[in-house]
Design an enzyme around this catalytic site. Structure first.
Site, PDB file in Angstrom:
ATOM      1  N   ASN A 178      57.220  48.202  33.301  1.00 43.32           N
ATOM      2  CA  ASN A 178      56.368  48.249  32.106  1.00 43.32           C
ATOM      3  C   ASN A 178      56.558  49.613  31.436  1.00 43.32           C
ATOM      4  OD1 ASN A 178      54.316  50.214  33.101  1.00 43.32           O
ATOM      5  ND2 ASN A 178      54.103  48.658  34.687  1.00 43.32           N
TER       6      ASN A 178
ATOM      7  N   ASP B 223      51.919  43.970  38.949  1.00 43.59           N
ATOM      8  CA  ASP B 223      51.056  43.072  39.722  1.00 43.59           C
ATOM      9  C   ASP B 223      51.858  42.063  40.532  1.00 43.59           C
ATOM     10  OD1 ASP B 223      48.604  44.160  38.941  1.00 43.59           O
ATOM     11  OD2 ASP B 223      48.832  43.231  36.965  1.00 43.59           O
TER      12      ASP B 223
ATOM     13  N   PRO C 100      50.601  44.633  46.587  1.00 45.51           N
ATOM     14  CA  PRO C 100      49.303  45.073  47.118  1.00 45.51           C
ATOM     15  C   PRO C 100      48.484  45.742  46.018  1.00 45.51           C
ATOM     16  CG  PRO C 100      51.091  46.466  47.939  1.00 45.51           C
ATOM     17  CD  PRO C 100      51.735  45.337  47.193  1.00 45.51           C
ATOM     18  N   ASP C 101      47.170  45.468  45.982  1.00 45.41           N
ATOM     19  CA  ASP C 101      46.304  46.196  45.039  1.00 45.41           C
ATOM     20  C   ASP C 101      45.943  47.518  45.716  1.00 45.41           C
ATOM     21  OD1 ASP C 101      44.195  47.277  43.505  1.00 45.41           O
ATOM     22  OD2 ASP C 101      43.853  45.303  42.636  1.00 45.41           O
ATOM     23  N   ILE C 102      46.603  48.575  45.282  1.00 45.25           N
ATOM     24  CA  ILE C 102      46.517  49.855  45.985  1.00 45.25           C
ATOM     25  C   ILE C 102      45.091  50.409  45.924  1.00 45.25           C
ATOM     26  CG2 ILE C 102      47.412  52.215  46.070  1.00 45.25           C
ATOM     27  CD1 ILE C 102      49.987  51.028  44.714  1.00 45.25           C
TER      28      ILE C 102
ATOM     29  N   PHE D 220      41.927  52.786  36.188  1.00 40.23           N
ATOM     30  CA  PHE D 220      42.169  52.582  34.757  1.00 40.23           C
ATOM     31  C   PHE D 220      42.215  51.083  34.485  1.00 40.23           C
ATOM     32  CE2 PHE D 220      43.342  56.589  32.633  1.00 40.23           C
ATOM     33  CZ  PHE D 220      43.193  57.443  33.722  1.00 40.23           C
TER      34      PHE D 220
ATOM     35  N   LYS E  67      36.463  44.706  36.538  1.00 42.66           N
ATOM     36  CA  LYS E  67      37.449  45.332  37.440  1.00 42.66           C
ATOM     37  C   LYS E  67      36.801  46.410  38.305  1.00 42.66           C
ATOM     38  CE  LYS E  67      41.531  44.443  35.363  1.00 42.66           C
ATOM     39  NZ  LYS E  67      42.576  44.682  34.383  1.00 42.66           N
TER      40      LYS E  67
ATOM     41  N   LYS F  14      36.976  45.821  42.261  1.00 39.89           N
ATOM     42  CA  LYS F  14      37.803  46.738  43.061  1.00 39.89           C
ATOM     43  C   LYS F  14      36.957  47.748  43.821  1.00 39.89           C
ATOM     44  CE  LYS F  14      41.768  46.410  39.910  1.00 39.89           C
ATOM     45  NZ  LYS F  14      43.147  46.432  40.395  1.00 39.89           N
TER      46      LYS F  14
HETATM   47  O1  C5P Z   1      44.014  44.973  37.991  1.00 37.61           O
HETATM   48  P1  C5P Z   1      44.606  45.988  37.097  1.00 37.61           P
HETATM   49  O2  C5P Z   1      46.090  46.179  37.309  1.00 37.61           O
HETATM   50  O3  C5P Z   1      44.291  45.859  35.650  1.00 37.61           O
HETATM   51  O4  C5P Z   1      43.854  47.336  37.536  1.00 37.61           O
HETATM   52  C1  C5P Z   1      44.189  48.579  37.042  1.00 37.61           C
HETATM   53  C2  C5P Z   1      43.785  49.646  38.012  1.00 37.61           C
HETATM   54  O5  C5P Z   1      44.116  49.275  39.336  1.00 37.61           O
HETATM   55  C3  C5P Z   1      44.555  50.925  37.747  1.00 37.61           C
HETATM   56  O6  C5P Z   1      43.723  51.990  38.161  1.00 37.61           O
HETATM   57  C4  C5P Z   1      45.766  50.766  38.652  1.00 37.61           C
HETATM   58  O7  C5P Z   1      46.341  52.030  38.974  1.00 37.61           O
HETATM   59  C5  C5P Z   1      45.171  50.074  39.855  1.00 37.61           C
HETATM   60  N1  C5P Z   1      46.108  49.170  40.527  1.00 37.61           N
HETATM   61  C6  C5P Z   1      46.543  49.441  41.796  1.00 37.61           C
HETATM   62  N2  C5P Z   1      47.384  48.576  42.433  1.00 37.61           N
HETATM   63  C7  C5P Z   1      47.796  47.429  41.827  1.00 37.61           C
HETATM   64  C8  C5P Z   1      47.333  47.141  40.539  1.00 37.61           C
HETATM   65  C9  C5P Z   1      46.502  48.016  39.903  1.00 37.61           C
HETATM   66  O8  C5P Z   1      46.181  50.481  42.347  1.00 37.61           O
HETATM   67  N3  C5P Z   1      48.607  46.621  42.463  1.00 37.61           N
END
Ligand code: C5P
Length: 405
Positions: free
Chosen positions: A212, A281, A308-310, A326, A340, A344
């Site tokens: 991106n 994602d 993974p959603d970090i 963010f 969100k 999260k």
């Molecule tokens: O779900 P979304 O991608 O919109 O969420 C954005 C936030 O989650 C940002 O702070 C981004 O750095 C974090 N994020 C993450 N790991 C992912 C996706 C998003 O840490 N796989």
């Protein structure tokens, strides 16, 4: 305070001819050990006290002492371009007098006139010389021009006399440098901050990837500002074309998986986590080892799986850092951002409308709303990303404060 802020700083150490020159070996060694890049300039008289090889070895760079060495670079101006701060230690009555009167008759005195960065001087000399009216007046002149002059310590001097004139301790010289570089007033001192920044790249094959347009600028500004506030900062960065911010430890990664691993390496060690990365994602379910040949295919199907959603995984850590995320949204900005934040488990989310081309992705400026878990919303007017970074960190400090209250 710790001295994490020294990492990546560019410091010139000017050594003049006093017996205390030997103590400056420790200063140069400490600066280098703490991650600063140090260039040492010695006067001819300093070289009578300590061999230049000692300083060259401790700083890892040849010592500069000659104006007229046949080189490609013009030494005094290139040193001035290099330096973020300069410290003269020990500073003799001679160099103090020369700088006070604009005399440039060797490399160090010439370079000092070319610097436009902060100058720190650590005088060390016999008490009677220090008290001499001319020396005292020169010190006063330099102080009024903004040169930071350390108070010499009292004690037994090399000549056997007792009194003021000893070189201050290394720690005092480091504190003076911190002050000169504007990090002495350090509200985040002792805090460990990790920032993720930039895009990630999810490989399809060795030459293709999904990514991106994130420039990484917001995360880099946040990391740099946190370091300026005295925090120990790790920046886990996807591929970007930005210079590493001063005072920050940078870990370069490519994919979301690698970013996750780099973050996990800090489990249990963080006070603040800021997820400014635009993490992909989805990634291709399989990454080919060899380049996929076009052949005569008209179509190529890619199956994507979630990364993974970090930030959500950091929210599960115990103890858990203050968490800032963010939300880059194109519709229903505040509602989506708030959802969100809750899903999260964040303390604050920075809601960013990425539909507008004048802000957000790739732009220098941004206009965001900060939303706290308490529901508090703070809209920030359009501003540079460095100003936005300062506002975000002000809120982070507030969140840290309310944690310990
Ligand atoms: O779900 P979304 O991608 O919109 O969420 C954005 C936030 O989650 C940002 O702070 C981004 O750095 C974090 N994020 C993450 N790991 C992912 C996706 C998003 O840490 N796989």
């Amino acid at each position: 305070m710790g001295h994490e802020w020294l990492r990546g700083r560019r410091i010139v150490v000017g050594v003049t001819g006093g017996i205390a020159a030997y103590k400056v070996c420790e200063l140069v060694s400490t600066l280098t050990r703490l991650g600063a890049t140090v260039r040492v300039v010695m006067t001819e008289n300093a070289r009578r006290f300590v061999g230049e090889l000692t300083f060259a070895t401790l700083s890892g760079t040849p010592v500069a002492h000659e104006m007229w060495a046949p080189r490609d670079e013009i030494v005094h101006t290139s040193l001035a371009d290099f330096a973020e701060a300069v410290i003269v230690a020990p500073a003799t009555a001679n160099i103090i007098g020369k700088l006070a009167h604009g005399i440039a008759d060797d490399l160090l005195s010439t370079t000092l006139l070319a610097f436009d960065c902060p100058i720190v001087m650590a005088p060390a000399m016999n008490t009677r010389m220090l008290c001499n009216a001319a020396v005292a007046a020169n010190i006063e002149t330099l102080r009024q021009r903004g040169v930071r002059i350390l108070e010499p310590e009292e004690g037994r001097l090399a000549c056997g006399d007792e009194g003021a004139g000893r070189l201050p301790a290394t720690e005092a010289m480091l504190d003076a440098l911190a002050e000169a570089l504007g990090v002495a007033d350090a509200p985040l001192a002792g805090m460990r901050v990790l920032v993720t920044a930039g895009p990630t790249r999810e490989a399809i094959d060795p030459v293709r990837f999904i990514s991106n347009p994130s420039s990484g600028r917001m995360g880099y500004e946040l990391a740099g500002e946190a370091a300026r506030r005295g925090a120990s900062v790790t920046l886990v960065s996807g591929p970007v074309s930005l210079d590493p911010p001063a005072g920050v430890h940078v870990v370069n990664v490519e994919s979301a998986g690698q970013m996750h691993q780099a973050v996990e390496a800090h489990r249990g060690e963080l006070d603040v986590f800021i997820g400014a990365a635009a993490v992909a994602d989805w990634r291709p379910a399989e990454s080919h080892d060899q380049k996929i040949k076009k052949g005569d295919r008209d179509e190529l199907e890619l199956r994507l799986v979630r990364t993974p959603d970090i930030i959500a995984s950091v929210a599960q850590w115990d103890p858990r850092p203050v968490l800032v995320g963010f939300a880059a949204e194109t519709t229903d900005l505040l509602e989506n951002a708030e959802r969100k934040l809750r899903e999260k488990g964040l303390d604050m989310i920075v809601a960013n409308d990425v539909c507008r081309s004048d802000i957000g992705f790739g732009s220098d400026a941004n206009e965001v709303t900060l939303i706290r878990a308490s529901g508090n919303r703070t809209p920030l007017p359009r501003a540079s990303k460095s100003e936005i970074a300062r506002s975000i960190l002000d809120e982070v400090q507030d969140l840290l404060g309310s944690r310990t209250d």
